[in-house]
Design a protein around this motif. Structure first.
Motif, PDB file in Angstrom:
ATOM      1  N   TYR A  83       0.833  -1.208   0.000  1.00 34.74           N
ATOM      2  CA  TYR A  83       0.000   0.000   0.000  1.00 34.74           C
ATOM      3  C   TYR A  83       0.868   1.259   0.000  1.00 34.74           C
ATOM      4  O   TYR A  83       0.639   2.188  -0.779  1.00 34.74           O
ATOM      5  CB  TYR A  83      -0.921  -0.026   1.221  1.00 34.74           C
ATOM      6  CG  TYR A  83      -1.715   1.233   1.435  1.00 34.74           C
ATOM      7  CD1 TYR A  83      -2.863   1.479   0.699  1.00 34.74           C
ATOM      8  CD2 TYR A  83      -1.310   2.172   2.374  1.00 34.74           C
ATOM      9  CE1 TYR A  83      -3.599   2.627   0.896  1.00 34.74           C
ATOM     10  CE2 TYR A  83      -2.032   3.327   2.578  1.00 34.74           C
ATOM     11  CZ  TYR A  83      -3.184   3.551   1.835  1.00 34.74           C
ATOM     12  OH  TYR A  83      -3.901   4.701   2.026  1.00 34.74           O
ATOM     13  N   LEU A  84       1.876   1.283   0.857  1.00 32.71           N
ATOM     14  CA  LEU A  84       2.748   2.454   0.932  1.00 32.71           C
ATOM     15  C   LEU A  84       3.546   2.648  -0.345  1.00 32.71           C
ATOM     16  O   LEU A  84       3.718   3.781  -0.819  1.00 32.71           O
ATOM     17  CB  LEU A  84       3.686   2.333   2.131  1.00 32.71           C
ATOM     18  CG  LEU A  84       3.030   2.451   3.507  1.00 32.71           C
ATOM     19  CD1 LEU A  84       4.042   2.156   4.601  1.00 32.71           C
ATOM     20  CD2 LEU A  84       2.416   3.816   3.692  1.00 32.71           C
ATOM     21  N   LEU A  85       4.050   1.576  -0.937  1.00 33.73           N
ATOM     22  CA  LEU A  85       4.806   1.689  -2.181  1.00 33.73           C
ATOM     23  C   LEU A  85       3.948   2.173  -3.326  1.00 33.73           C
ATOM     24  O   LEU A  85       4.344   3.053  -4.094  1.00 33.73           O
ATOM     25  CB  LEU A  85       5.450   0.349  -2.531  1.00 33.73           C
ATOM     26  CG  LEU A  85       6.601  -0.093  -1.648  1.00 33.73           C
ATOM     27  CD1 LEU A  85       7.057  -1.494  -2.022  1.00 33.73           C
ATOM     28  CD2 LEU A  85       7.765   0.874  -1.764  1.00 33.73           C
ATOM     29  N   ILE A  90       2.203   6.681  -6.845  1.00 36.66           N
ATOM     30  CA  ILE A  90       1.087   7.439  -7.430  1.00 36.66           C
ATOM     31  C   ILE A  90       1.199   8.917  -7.083  1.00 36.66           C
ATOM     32  O   ILE A  90       0.992   9.785  -7.931  1.00 36.66           O
ATOM     33  CB  ILE A  90      -0.257   6.868  -6.932  1.00 36.66           C
ATOM     34  CG1 ILE A  90      -0.504   5.505  -7.553  1.00 36.66           C
ATOM     35  CG2 ILE A  90      -1.401   7.816  -7.266  1.00 36.66           C
ATOM     36  CD1 ILE A  90      -1.723   4.799  -7.011  1.00 36.66           C
ATOM     37  N   LEU A  91       1.555   9.237  -5.853  1.00 37.36           N
ATOM     38  CA  LEU A  91       1.595  10.622  -5.423  1.00 37.36           C
ATOM     39  C   LEU A  91       2.825  11.371  -5.927  1.00 37.36           C
ATOM     40  O   LEU A  91       2.823  12.585  -5.999  1.00 37.36           O
ATOM     41  CB  LEU A  91       1.510  10.713  -3.894  1.00 37.36           C
ATOM     42  CG  LEU A  91       0.178  10.247  -3.288  1.00 37.36           C
ATOM     43  CD1 LEU A  91       0.255  10.277  -1.797  1.00 37.36           C
ATOM     44  CD2 LEU A  91      -0.972  11.076  -3.803  1.00 37.36           C
ATOM     45  N   ASN A  92       3.882  10.656  -6.276  1.00 35.21           N
ATOM     46  CA  ASN A  92       5.072  11.322  -6.811  1.00 35.21           C
ATOM     47  C   ASN A  92       4.903  11.383  -8.273  1.00 35.21           C
ATOM     48  O   ASN A  92       5.261  11.642  -9.187  1.00 35.21           O
ATOM     49  CB  ASN A  92       6.360  10.600  -6.425  1.00 35.21           C
ATOM     50  CG  ASN A  92       6.696  10.846  -4.965  1.00 35.21           C
ATOM     51  OD1 ASN A  92       6.291  11.842  -4.391  1.00 35.21           O
ATOM     52  ND2 ASN A  92       7.448   9.944  -4.391  1.00 35.21           N
TER      53      ASN A  92
END
Length: 92
Positions: A83-85, A90-92
């Motif tokens: 999830y974090l990866l 996605i956010l970067n």
């Protein structure tokens, strides 16, 4: 002297009173009373658990519980890492 609910209540009242009288702040008295109540509640729970008769399990049952708990914890951590990866990409 048996440690029971009345002893715990008296200890809470005394700790609140001492904390308030010594410092003049009601927050300190409340904090002292909370610390005593949590410690006393934990003590009562431990003593109650020791007094109660627990069912004896076979060692295999305890090992299976440990394995299942470890597997569940590992899978949850794997999902968190994925999830974090994904959201980091996605956010970067």
């Amino acid at each position: 002297m048996a440690f029971n609910f009345s002893t715990l209540f008296i200890s809470i009242v005394v700790s609140f009173s001492l904390g308030y009288v010594l410092t003049g702040h009601i927050q300190v008295g409340t904090l002292a009373a909370l610390v005593v109540s949590v410690a006393g509640g934990k003590w009562l729970r431990v003593k109650k658990k020791e007094a109660s008769e627990e069912l004896e399990y076979d060692e295999r049952v305890n090992e299976n519980i440990k394995k299942y708990s470890f597997q569940t914890f590992s899978i949850a951590n794997l999902f968190l890492l994925i999830y974090l990866l994904v959201f980091n990409l996605i956010l970067n």
